[in-house]
Design a protein around this motif. Structure first.
Motif, PDB file in Angstrom:
ATOM      1  N   THR A 101     -35.771 -58.648 -62.227  1.00  0.00           N
ATOM      2  CA  THR A 101     -36.191 -57.492 -61.434  1.00  0.00           C
ATOM      3  C   THR A 101     -35.258 -57.228 -60.251  1.00  0.00           C
ATOM      4  O   THR A 101     -35.218 -56.113 -59.743  1.00  0.00           O
ATOM      5  CB  THR A 101     -37.630 -57.670 -60.921  1.00  0.00           C
ATOM      6  OG1 THR A 101     -37.683 -58.874 -60.167  1.00  0.00           O
ATOM      7  CG2 THR A 101     -38.605 -57.747 -62.058  1.00  0.00           C
ATOM      8  N   ARG A 148     -40.974 -52.752 -58.132  1.00  0.00           N
ATOM      9  CA  ARG A 148     -39.840 -53.253 -58.914  1.00  0.00           C
ATOM     10  C   ARG A 148     -40.326 -53.968 -60.174  1.00  0.00           C
ATOM     11  O   ARG A 148     -39.795 -53.767 -61.263  1.00  0.00           O
ATOM     12  CB  ARG A 148     -39.032 -54.231 -58.056  1.00  0.00           C
ATOM     13  CG  ARG A 148     -37.580 -53.811 -57.854  1.00  0.00           C
ATOM     14  CD  ARG A 148     -36.784 -54.936 -57.254  1.00  0.00           C
ATOM     15  NE  ARG A 148     -36.807 -54.956 -55.810  1.00  0.00           N
ATOM     16  CZ  ARG A 148     -35.952 -54.294 -55.025  1.00  0.00           C
ATOM     17  NH1 ARG A 148     -35.015 -53.561 -55.565  1.00  0.00           N
ATOM     18  NH2 ARG A 148     -36.026 -54.365 -53.717  1.00  0.00           N
ATOM     19  N   CYS A 164     -33.662 -44.867 -58.911  1.00  0.00           N
ATOM     20  CA  CYS A 164     -33.354 -46.270 -59.212  1.00  0.00           C
ATOM     21  C   CYS A 164     -32.081 -46.373 -60.037  1.00  0.00           C
ATOM     22  O   CYS A 164     -31.762 -45.474 -60.808  1.00  0.00           O
ATOM     23  CB  CYS A 164     -34.460 -46.892 -60.063  1.00  0.00           C
ATOM     24  SG  CYS A 164     -35.904 -47.385 -59.159  1.00  0.00           S
TER      25      CYS A 164
END
Lengths: 334, 81
Positions: free
Chosen positions: A17, A5, A165
């Motif tokens: 993050t 991350r 993501c």
């Protein structure tokens, strides 16, 4: 997981993050973003004519089931689209602007920074599908006005398949796609409201996440800008040589600064599937033929329904590979 | 190595993500930290917590705050590990 991350956040200019959510794919990330905004009847979504089905199908679902209006701004046959053309479609009902950063069919890069300004000016949420550009074309979410960024780990980021993501800018509220165990607030039966836990129920793809970290670290060590320049040069050579081949038609812009390493072409009078089969069987060259899950893009470039032959150049391709492809095509087309 | 005179503190956070971030912030700053299962007497969470060996935890508190981390609990642990 934590380090992956952090590495991704550094690469894309993401400050917090925790706002980077791991999903199973870019498709899942796009679904979370598009379906999570709670769009309803009367709302409008504006999108480009170069989108993948991972954008078009959730949009068409909302159109059919919720009465959301979907406006497709076609652009040119090269896959280019100007911010003014997009802005002209935006109305008081527009809630979401979703565009691909680059076409998965012809590699044309869209000016997301300028699109981001249009979205900001009209107070519209801006979602970018960066599946084709992460790790290939440098960009930053903070500089490009991106509210939501979806990408996969197995393409330009060189990770394994099965990992994607979604970045969610602070202030953007999404309903989760999944509910369940998060390893936090276990005494409560309601989904946590903090990130990343709110959107990461269930066991994550840890082997995929670990592999993605190795990919991102490699890219940052090599420099995405350096890789971009190398692939850009290689692509320019391929496009030029394909254009010179008699009986071959190349699609997409000739402006090499606005293309990724994806090149689509056709051999006039032959089916893309036939060319792909010969390249694979007789020359050991892997390409993908057909519609590439993007009927919308093929309509825009005028190759629907038979599609094109698509080549994808990456950081490990060389001049010899380009040469081998062109030699093979000369034999096939000639 | 732990000095026997040092106190032990258990710090809990909202999410595992914050626990891991706290570990990454504290350890390079010279703090003696380990991740421990959150003690049942502190919280019914099934997650993990940070255990900090330090006589004066104020510097650790400040460092966490500077990195945007908000501990839920910062408790002195009776039993030394």
């Amino acid at each position: 997981m934590f380090e992956t991350r952090e590495a991704l956040a550094r690469t894309f200019g993401i400050r917090d993050t925790a706002r980077l959510i791991f999903t199973g794919s870019a498709t899942e990330a796009l679904n979370l973003a598009i379906l999570g905004l709670g769009l309803a009847e009367g709302d409008q979504v504006v999108t480009s004519g170069m989108e993948h089905n991972s954008v078009m199908r959730p949009l068409r679902h909302l159109e059919k089931e919720k009465g959301v209006k979907v406006s497709v701004v076609r652009g040119t046959e090269d896959g280019l689209l100007s911010p003014d053309e997009l802005a002209a479609e935006i109305t008081g009902q527009t809630r979401l602007l979703v565009v691909t950063h680059a076409s998965n069919v012809v590699g044309t890069i869209l000016p997301i920074s300028a699109f981001g300004k249009v979205a900001r000016r009209h107070n519209v949420t801006f979602l970018v599908d960066a599946a084709q550009t992460v790790g290939c074309v440098p960009f930053r979410v903070d500089e490009d006005g991106i509210d939501l960024l979806a990408f996969s780990g197995h393409k330009g980021l060189l990770g394994p398949q099965g990992i994607g993501c979604l970045y969610i800018r602070e202030g953007i509220e999404l309903a989760p796609l999944k509910f369940g165990g998060t390893g936090s607030r276990s005494e409560q039966e309601l989904q946590p409201d903090f990130l990343p836990d709110r959107y990461e129920s269930g066991t994550l793809n840890l082997p995929g996440i670990a592999g993605l970290k190795a990919g991102v670290e490699y890219l940052n060590q090599e420099g995405i800008e350096n890789i971009r320049n190398r692939v850009r040069q290689l692509t320019a050579t391929l496009v030029r040589r394909l254009s010179e081949l008699r009986g071959t038609k190349v699609y997409g812009t000739r402006d090499e600064s606005r293309r990724t390493g994806v090149v689509s072409f056709n051999v006039v009078g032959r089916q893309p599937s036939e060319i792909a089969e010969i390249l694979d069987r007789e020359h050991g060259i892997s390409v993908r033929a057909g519609l590439h899950c993007s009927p919308q893009a093929h309509r825009t470039i005028g190759t629907f329904p038979s599609g094109t032959v698509r080549v994808g150049l990456g950081p490990f391709n060389t001049d010899e590979h380009v040469d081998a492809l062109c030699t093979a095509l000369r034999a096939i087309a000639g | 190595m732990h000095s026997p005179a040092c106190d032990s503190w258990v710090i809990t956070f909202e999410s595992v993500h914050q626990v891991m971030k706290a570990e990454k912030v504290l350890r390079p700053a010279g703090f003696d930290v380990v991740l421990v299962p959150t003690p049942r007497e502190i919280s019914s969470e099934c997650g993990v917590a940070v255990e900090l060996k330090d006589a004066l935890p104020d510097r650790a508190r400040r460092l966490l705050r500077e990195n945007g981390l908000r501990p839920l609990l910062f408790c002195k642990r009776k039993q030394s590990r």
